[in-house]
Enzyme design. Structure first.
Site, PDB file in Angstrom:
ATOM      1  N   GLU A   1      -9.620  -2.715   6.656  1.00 23.37           N
ATOM      2  CA  GLU A   1      -8.875  -3.008   7.817  1.00 23.37           C
ATOM      3  C   GLU A   1     -10.060  -3.138   8.884  1.00 23.37           C
ATOM      4  O   GLU A   1      -9.634  -3.657  10.215  1.00 23.37           O
ATOM      5  CB  GLU A   1      -8.396  -1.791   8.152  1.00 23.37           C
ATOM      6  CG  GLU A   1      -6.964  -1.492   7.288  1.00 23.37           C
ATOM      7  CD  GLU A   1      -6.137  -0.145   7.761  1.00 23.37           C
ATOM      8  OE1 GLU A   1      -6.581   0.326   8.635  1.00 23.37           O
ATOM      9  OE2 GLU A   1      -5.253   0.014   6.988  1.00 23.37           O
TER      10      GLU A   1
ATOM     11  N   GLN B   1       0.779  -1.171   0.054  1.00 23.85           N
ATOM     12  CA  GLN B   1      -0.131  -0.025  -0.018  1.00 23.85           C
ATOM     13  C   GLN B   1       0.844   1.177  -0.147  1.00 23.85           C
ATOM     14  O   GLN B   1       1.657   1.422   0.986  1.00 23.85           O
ATOM     15  CB  GLN B   1      -1.061   0.008   1.074  1.00 23.85           C
ATOM     16  CG  GLN B   1      -1.994   1.098   1.248  1.00 23.85           C
ATOM     17  CD  GLN B   1      -3.021   0.874   2.150  1.00 23.85           C
ATOM     18  OE1 GLN B   1      -3.797  -0.022   2.230  1.00 23.85           O
ATOM     19  NE2 GLN B   1      -3.069   1.745   3.348  1.00 23.85           N
ATOM     20  N   GLY B   2       0.867   2.085  -0.853  1.00 17.37           N
ATOM     21  CA  GLY B   2       1.439   3.304  -1.044  1.00 17.37           C
ATOM     22  C   GLY B   2       0.580   4.339  -0.956  1.00 17.37           C
ATOM     23  O   GLY B   2       0.230   5.295  -1.783  1.00 17.37           O
TER      24      GLY B   2
END
Length: 394
Positions: free
Chosen positions: A245, A127-128
């Site tokens: 999440e 994840q960037g």
């Protein structure tokens, strides 16, 4: 099969238990302590394929992509994996949760056909999102993407990218309209990590691990077909990614903390025979019981569409701060005990029994996914309807 019927759910639980007894490597914690990157990746890929063959790797995905379990079955699965101290899918976590949620929610049919089967075959994602100066305030990101014909050219820096040194693809946020309000000028890209112009630098942490990385992007070219969602609408797509999440991912972590982690804490406490220690242990057990119940309730209400806007923040805040209290107590008890070690297993979680390292590592949990301060703000504003915090202009 209707897993909501008690007798069928019970049969499913027994099947998972039997699988755990035969498939979980008995010595995986010892074997994964102190290994190098290649050994870690090989173990994680093998473990993922074992779960895949059993139908346990992506239970939350739609049936046509290899999932299709009911929520009740998923709860049982994570309970039993935790109870049998199974390794965590550390390497595939972003792939099976964040990348999959993004592709299923906003991806094109071609993007889904290309990547979802590849994830099942072992494609690794990172994840960037976060940047120096744009962590908790993600919308302040400055990585820039300009359009040149059928490509976007990206320059900037990302940080706290877990597992980037192993990744094949990246979920990348970049600013495509510098003149727009900061949440409206962001686009979302699928970035091939083998593209020219990318440099990955692991960050050595206080625990000795280096699973966080910096990613430097210098004139990196991304084909326009790798844009996910509409141009300048990446912020909305990112909310689907961050939503992954919630729910079952937190349930899994809570179950692991309540099983292996608490068992080791009890073992550590037995050596003391102190009523004060017993009292603190009982208080932690009450909190763990409450956390696990909160997570199960959130998952069920999320599936039913009745979850509140701040419920996930309540669970995340409770978990992260209970993790700190529990590992702090373990560090106190184990300061002169057998569990004071200098390494922890690469494929474990934050409940390894190496209490000092667990405690140091637990502090990172109050930062990613929104700091504890941000979670309290969300709970106050969205959950309790309190007045919004004033915005301070720079």
């Amino acid at each position: 099969m209707s897993a909501d019927r008690p007798e069928e759910l019970g049969a499913f639980r027994e099947r998972v238990r039997e699988w755990c007894r035969t498939e979980i490597p008995a010595d995986w914690r010892q074997a994964q302590t102190g290994v190098g990157g290649a050994e870690f990746v090989a173990f994680q890929q093998d473990w993922f394929q074992r779960l895949r063959r059993a139908g346990f790797a992506v239970p939350h995905w739609p049936a046509e992509y290899g999932g299709g379990m009911s929520v009740a079955q998923q709860i049982v699965l994570y309970q039993e994996l935790a109870a049998h101290d199974a390794p965590r899918l550390v390497l595939a976590f972003v792939s099976v949760h964040h990348a999959a949620a993004t592709l299923l929610g906003a991806g094109t049919p071609e993007q889904r056909r290309r990547h979802l089967p590849a994830i099942l075959d072992g494609e690794i994602w990172v994840q960037g999102f976060s940047e120096p100066g744009a962590g908790s305030d993600l919308a302040a990101l400055r990585t820039a993407a300009r359009r040149e014909g059928g490509e976007f050219v990206v320059t900037g820096q990302k940080v706290w990218a877990s597992g980037a040194q192993y990744a094949d693809w990246c979920l990348l946020l970049a600013r495509t309209d510098p003149e727009a309000p900061k949440r409206r000028g962001i686009s979302y890209f699928l970035l091939d990590m083998r593209s020219p112009g990318i440099e990955v630098r692991p960050i050595r942490q206080a625990t000795g691990d280096a699973h966080f990385c910096e990613i430097f992007l210098d004139e990196v070219r991304i084909p326009a077909e790798n844009l996910i969602g509409a141009e300048n609408k990446g912020w909305q797509v990112a909310q689907q990614t961050l939503g992954a999440e919630r729910g079952l991912t937190m349930l899994e972590l809570a179950e692991r903390l309540g099983h292996a982690g608490f068992r080791w804490l009890v073992e550590e406490a037995r050596a003391h025979g102190d009523p004060v220690v017993d009292d603190r242990l009982a208080a932690l057990e009450i909190e763990l019981t409450g956390l696990r119940a909160l997570c199960r309730d959130l998952v069920e209400r999320h599936e039913a569409g009745t979850a509140g806007p701040a419920d996930a923040s309540v669970v995340k805040l409770f978990y992260s701060e209970l993790l700190q209290r529990m590992t702090d107590f373990g560090a106190e008890l184990g300061a002169v005990g057998a569990h004071t070690v200098l390494r922890k297993p690469m494929s474990g979680g934050w409940e390894s029994g190496a209490w000092v390292l667990d405690f140091v590592g637990s502090w990172e949990w109050t930062i990613p996914g929104g700091t504890s301060e941000i979670q309290r703000t969300i709970i106050g504003e969205r959950g309790l309807g309190l007045p919004r915090e004033p915005v301070v202009s720079s």
